[in-house]
Design a protein around this motif. Structure first.
Motif, PDB file in Angstrom:
ATOM      1  N   LEU A   1       0.857  -1.189   0.000  1.00 14.42           N
ATOM      2  CA  LEU A   1       0.000   0.000   0.000  1.00 14.42           C
ATOM      3  C   LEU A   1       0.889   1.233   0.000  1.00 14.42           C
ATOM      4  O   LEU A   1       1.643   1.462   0.944  1.00 14.42           O
ATOM      5  CB  LEU A   1      -0.900   0.007   1.244  1.00 14.42           C
ATOM      6  N   GLY A   2       0.803   2.021  -1.071  1.00 15.72           N
ATOM      7  CA  GLY A   2       1.686   3.180  -1.131  1.00 15.72           C
ATOM      8  C   GLY A   2       1.199   4.303  -2.007  1.00 15.72           C
ATOM      9  O   GLY A   2       1.938   5.231  -2.306  1.00 15.72           O
ATOM     10  N   GLY A   3      -0.048   4.233  -2.456  1.00 16.18           N
ATOM     11  CA  GLY A   3      -0.545   5.280  -3.333  1.00 16.18           C
ATOM     12  C   GLY A   3      -2.013   5.075  -3.635  1.00 16.18           C
ATOM     13  O   GLY A   3      -2.762   4.519  -2.824  1.00 16.18           O
ATOM     14  N   THR A   4      -2.425   5.488  -4.814  1.00 16.72           N
ATOM     15  CA  THR A   4      -3.837   5.392  -5.178  1.00 16.72           C
ATOM     16  C   THR A   4      -4.242   3.967  -5.541  1.00 16.72           C
ATOM     17  O   THR A   4      -5.427   3.686  -5.666  1.00 16.72           O
ATOM     18  CB  THR A   4      -4.137   6.326  -6.367  1.00 16.72           C
ATOM     19  N   ASN A   5      -3.253   3.089  -5.722  1.00 12.76           N
ATOM     20  CA  ASN A   5      -3.509   1.666  -5.946  1.00 12.76           C
ATOM     21  C   ASN A   5      -2.782   0.874  -4.861  1.00 12.76           C
ATOM     22  O   ASN A   5      -1.834   1.351  -4.261  1.00 12.76           O
ATOM     23  CB  ASN A   5      -2.996   1.207  -7.313  1.00 12.76           C
ATOM     24  N   PHE A   6      -3.234  -0.341  -4.622  1.00 11.39           N
ATOM     25  CA  PHE A   6      -2.443  -1.247  -3.787  1.00 11.39           C
ATOM     26  C   PHE A   6      -2.409  -2.610  -4.472  1.00 11.39           C
ATOM     27  O   PHE A   6      -3.260  -2.945  -5.294  1.00 11.39           O
ATOM     28  CB  PHE A   6      -2.996  -1.347  -2.362  1.00 11.39           C
ATOM     29  N   ARG A   7      -1.362  -3.361  -4.137  1.00  7.69           N
ATOM     30  CA  ARG A   7      -1.193  -4.692  -4.720  1.00  7.69           C
ATOM     31  C   ARG A   7      -1.240  -5.753  -3.636  1.00  7.69           C
ATOM     32  O   ARG A   7      -0.718  -5.562  -2.543  1.00  7.69           O
ATOM     33  CB  ARG A   7       0.149  -4.794  -5.453  1.00  7.69           C
TER      34      ARG A   7
ATOM     35  N   LEU B   1       1.237   5.163  12.795  1.00 11.13           N
ATOM     36  CA  LEU B   1       1.269   6.114  11.690  1.00 11.13           C
ATOM     37  C   LEU B   1       1.630   7.511  12.193  1.00 11.13           C
ATOM     38  O   LEU B   1       1.026   8.019  13.141  1.00 11.13           O
ATOM     39  CB  LEU B   1      -0.092   6.147  10.991  1.00 11.13           C
ATOM     40  N   ILE B   2       2.626   8.127  11.551  1.00 11.85           N
ATOM     41  CA  ILE B   2       3.031   9.491  11.902  1.00 11.85           C
ATOM     42  C   ILE B   2       2.160  10.510  11.170  1.00 11.85           C
ATOM     43  O   ILE B   2       1.648  11.456  11.764  1.00 11.85           O
ATOM     44  CB  ILE B   2       4.519   9.711  11.562  1.00 11.85           C
ATOM     45  N   LYS B   3       1.978  10.296   9.870  1.00  8.50           N
ATOM     46  CA  LYS B   3       1.138  11.188   9.080  1.00  8.50           C
ATOM     47  C   LYS B   3       0.825  10.519   7.758  1.00  8.50           C
ATOM     48  O   LYS B   3       1.528   9.621   7.300  1.00  8.50           O
ATOM     49  CB  LYS B   3       1.832  12.529   8.824  1.00  8.50           C
ATOM     50  N   TRP B   4      -0.259  10.948   7.150  1.00  3.82           N
ATOM     51  CA  TRP B   4      -0.615  10.486   5.820  1.00  3.82           C
ATOM     52  C   TRP B   4       0.085  11.354   4.772  1.00  3.82           C
ATOM     53  O   TRP B   4       0.330  12.541   5.000  1.00  3.82           O
ATOM     54  CB  TRP B   4      -2.125  10.560   5.585  1.00  3.82           C
ATOM     55  N   THR B   5       0.374  10.759   3.641  1.00  5.07           N
ATOM     56  CA  THR B   5       0.938  11.471   2.496  1.00  5.07           C
ATOM     57  C   THR B   5       0.242  10.973   1.238  1.00  5.07           C
ATOM     58  O   THR B   5      -0.749  10.253   1.302  1.00  5.07           O
ATOM     59  CB  THR B   5       2.461  11.234   2.391  1.00  5.07           C
ATOM     60  N   LYS B   6       0.751  11.386   0.075  1.00  7.97           N
ATOM     61  CA  LYS B   6       0.264  10.887  -1.223  1.00  7.97           C
ATOM     62  C   LYS B   6      -1.230  11.113  -1.449  1.00  7.97           C
ATOM     63  O   LYS B   6      -1.909  10.332  -2.101  1.00  7.97           O
ATOM     64  CB  LYS B   6       0.594   9.393  -1.382  1.00  7.97           C
TER      65      LYS B   6
ATOM     66  N   GLU C   1       4.529  19.698   3.015  1.00  4.67           N
ATOM     67  CA  GLU C   1       5.075  18.361   3.238  1.00  4.67           C
ATOM     68  C   GLU C   1       5.197  17.610   1.913  1.00  4.67           C
ATOM     69  O   GLU C   1       4.528  17.929   0.934  1.00  4.67           O
ATOM     70  CB  GLU C   1       4.198  17.569   4.208  1.00  4.67           C
ATOM     71  N   GLN C   2       6.058  16.596   1.915  1.00  4.84           N
ATOM     72  CA  GLN C   2       6.275  15.736   0.739  1.00  4.84           C
ATOM     73  C   GLN C   2       6.630  16.559  -0.508  1.00  4.84           C
ATOM     74  O   GLN C   2       6.141  16.291  -1.604  1.00  4.84           O
ATOM     75  CB  GLN C   2       5.043  14.877   0.471  1.00  4.84           C
TER      76      GLN C   2
END
Length: 455
Positions: A111-117, A199-204, A268-269
């Motif tokens: 899980l790392g973006g708008t899709n997950f595998r 979790l520290i913070k959400w990104t993406k 951020e990011q």
């Protein structure tokens, strides 16, 4: 007398017609001159905007080297425990690296973006290595990216359960054993063990209520229980989180600043927003919008659809950038479907393609600078001082941007070669690693399996 009057009238009429024709011709000539002048002024304004864009998005090699140095500096700050470091370098608790002896069936969730595998891997030890693997990719509905933690993890767990149901005869789970999962969670996490982290913070682009400060493994585990899925998370994997890198060396344009200001996580990011597939298309849209406002690129009326944030996605940008047809047919079709301009000139299509080129090149060159920085931190950026042979280094790259956006990946590779120099670059290989983070998570799940000592 009547005949003379008629002739006189005809002469007057003819003269009047002649004058009218002359006036009409002069008016048409004037209108033409005005139109030509307006067109010339429009071209001048377009050229001025493009020149400004080219200047503000330029990335000379000297700048890239300074960015790499700044990244290394932030990594070192993070390793010293500086909580204000842009790259935190948090502890991973990976005590047992895979040896190649691992055997069995293991799952991974990336899980790392708008899709997950979701992925499953059958490991066969050193002799057979990866015997078999399967994956499925799932898009996350936009409303879940800003919803609640339960809604998001329930959606993920349901997709994972559905994937497990398709497990075929090529995959073998020993009787009496629980399925085990490696969880790649590409967001900033304060890890407390190999299988837990808050979790520290959400990104993406994510902004989930009630998740910050919570254990993401626990959230996923509870969601799997609600789905009736008997699976244990044995490894939580985090990445370098270089997307959070920010420095005054990064060449932020007006488009970057505006996009950041309007984002869910302003300030951020920053690095991520300049190089990732989620944002490149949006930067192109903002430049086209400026051209529409300041230079009437698409006519006197700014296309309303062009005003919509993220209406232009990076896959669409890539399709336009790779259009090699003589009339740039794909560019025209994308501008019609996405921007709502039904008929564009070849000049407008070429300009659009050029903007895609500028944005993609900058993103690729900045990404290469980051890779160069990591190689520099590892001491793989120069030839050994003792004259020994340069060790071979493989840079494994995953993700749709590198895999599918060929002009992006080619530019990244050529820039990395330029930064390293030919001698060092000959020992550094960039390689597409499909499901690299997923397979890696599965391997870590195996090396930290609850059954490891039994095997």
């Amino acid at each position: 007398m009547g005949k003379a009057a008629a002739v006189g009238t005809a002469v007057v009429v003819a003269a009047a017609v002649g004058v009218a024709v002359v006036i009409a011709r002069r008016r048409r000539r004037r209108e033409l001159e005005l139109a030509e002048g307006a067109a010339a002024e429009r071209k001048r304004k377009v050229a001025a905007v493009i020149e400004e864009v080219e200047h503000t998005l330029s990335t000379p090699t000297a700048l890239l080297r300074s960015i790499s140095d700044a990244l290394v500096s932030e990594m070192e700050r993070g390793l010293r425990g500086d909580i204000h470091a842009a790259v935190r370098m948090l502890i991973t608790y990976v005590d047992n690296l895979p040896t190649g002896n691992e055997q069995g069936l293991f799952y991974a969730l990336d899980l790392g973006g708008t899709n997950f595998r979701v992925l499953r891997v059958q490991l066969g030890g050193k002799e057979k290595r990866v015997v078999n693997q399967q994956y499925d990719e799932v898009s996350i509905p936009p409303h879940l990216m800003v919803g609640t933690s339960m809604e998001l993890f329930d959606f993920i767990a349901a997709a994972l359960a559905k994937f497990v149901d398709t497990e075929g005869d090529d995959f073998h789970l020993p009787e009496g054993r629980q399925r085990e999962l490696g969880f790649t969670f590409s967001f900033p996490v304060h890890q407390t063990s190999i299988s837990s982290g808050t979790l520290i913070k959400w990104t993406k682009g994510f902004s989930i209520n009630g998740a910050v400060g919570e254990d993401v493994v626990s959230e996923l585990s509870k969601a799997m229980e609600r789905q009736g899925l008997d699976m244990k998370v044995t490894a939580l994997v985090i990445n370098t989180e270089w997307g959070s890198f920010k420095s005054d060396k990064l060449p932020l344009s007006e488009f970057d600043k505006a996009m950041d200001f309007e984002s869910l996580n302003p300030g951020e990011q920053i690095y991520e927003k300049m190089i990732s597939g989620m944002y490149l298309g949006e930067i192109v849209r903002r430049i086209l919008l400026k051209l529409a406002h300041d230079a009437a690129l698409f006519g006197d009326v700014v296309p309303p659809k062009l005003e919509q944030p993220f209406v232009l996605r990076t896959p669409d940008m890539s399709a336009m950038h790779h259009d090699s047809s003589h009339d740039l047919k794909t560019v025209g079709a994308k501008l019609k479907d996405i921007v709502g301009v039904p008929d564009t000139s070849l000049e407008v299509r070429y300009i659009t393609s050029h903007i895609c080129d500028i944005v993609a090149e900058r993103g690729a060159r900045l990404a290469a600078a980051g890779i160069y920085g990591i190689l520099k931190k590892l001491g793989r950026d120069k030839m050994p001082s003792d004259g020994s042979k340069m060790p071979r280094t493989v840079v494994a790259l995953d993700g749709g941007l590198y895999e599918h956006y060929k002009k992006f990946s080619s530019c990244l590779e050529s820039t990395l070669t330029d930064l390293l120099g030919d001698d060092v670059a000959s020992s550094v290989v960039t390689k597409l690693a499909n499901d690299g983070s997923g397979v890696g998570a599965a391997l870590l799940a195996a090396s930290h399996s609850q059954y490891a000592e039994v095997d």
